[in-house]
Design a protein around this motif. Sequence first.
Motif: not given
Length: 289
Positions: A262-266
């Motif tokens: 989920g880091s990319f969306q963060e």
Amino acid sequence: MNRTFRAPAAAAAAALTATTLSACGGDGGGESGGLLAQIESGQVTLGTKYDQPGLGLRESDDSMTGLDVDVLTYVVNSIADDRGWEHPEITWRETPSAQRETLIQNGEVAAIGATYSINASRAEAVSFGGPYLLTHQALLVRADETDISGLDDLDGRILCSVTGSTPAQKVKDALPGVQLQEYDTYSSCVEALRNGNVDALTTDATILGGYAAQSPGDFEIVELEQDGQPFTNEHYGIGVMKDDNEAVDAINQALQNMYSDGSFQEFVDKNIEGGVGVSEDTPGDLSFL
């Protein structure tokens, strides 16, 4: 084609404090090895833009912010984690569009993530990890501009872009009547647009969204389409030394980790107001070349 975006409010980007900056470069990959060797050594030099809000920006306190900065930082730390190494100290190097391949080939940077669209010509000079982001070419116009709402309206107009980038030439190929004006940086194009010296600026929607957010109410983004489809597909990658396949594989695994946790969306939520022009891509799939 109608306008589809309004200038979003400026997005707040958290500074990355655990980095050092270098305006004129540091120990290059030629002396310290390729990307993996530099990460293992604990000192890595990475290239990005310094003048693109939301993507790669050098702040007044010398910290670096933006989506590309966050992605590159995640990638090198993920590679280190996968191999049991300490997170390296990052030295940032400014990498203008026209200099990116040369800086990689000369070993002045170990990797570049700088709104770096993968294309066949560039892939002959360097190798790419990714792509990690898909966007499309668009226009930035003044908010009071009423006569430019699509590609055909550019015929006979003055269009600005950056030396070493491809968007303006793509428009010129489609509309030979377009007058091209090129500058070294997109920020120079933005000022030329603000001052009325050019009629529009073209590049990727992600880049334009950052400039629109930086000056709320001054500009609008206009989508570009041809035959009902996006005018271009721009796949952002991370450039490394040509044929460094081990680095490419390591980058692609890190990018998969970034999507999975989920880091990319963060990163998108933090840096790109409304996620303008941003879609996930497929690391390792270069079938579009």
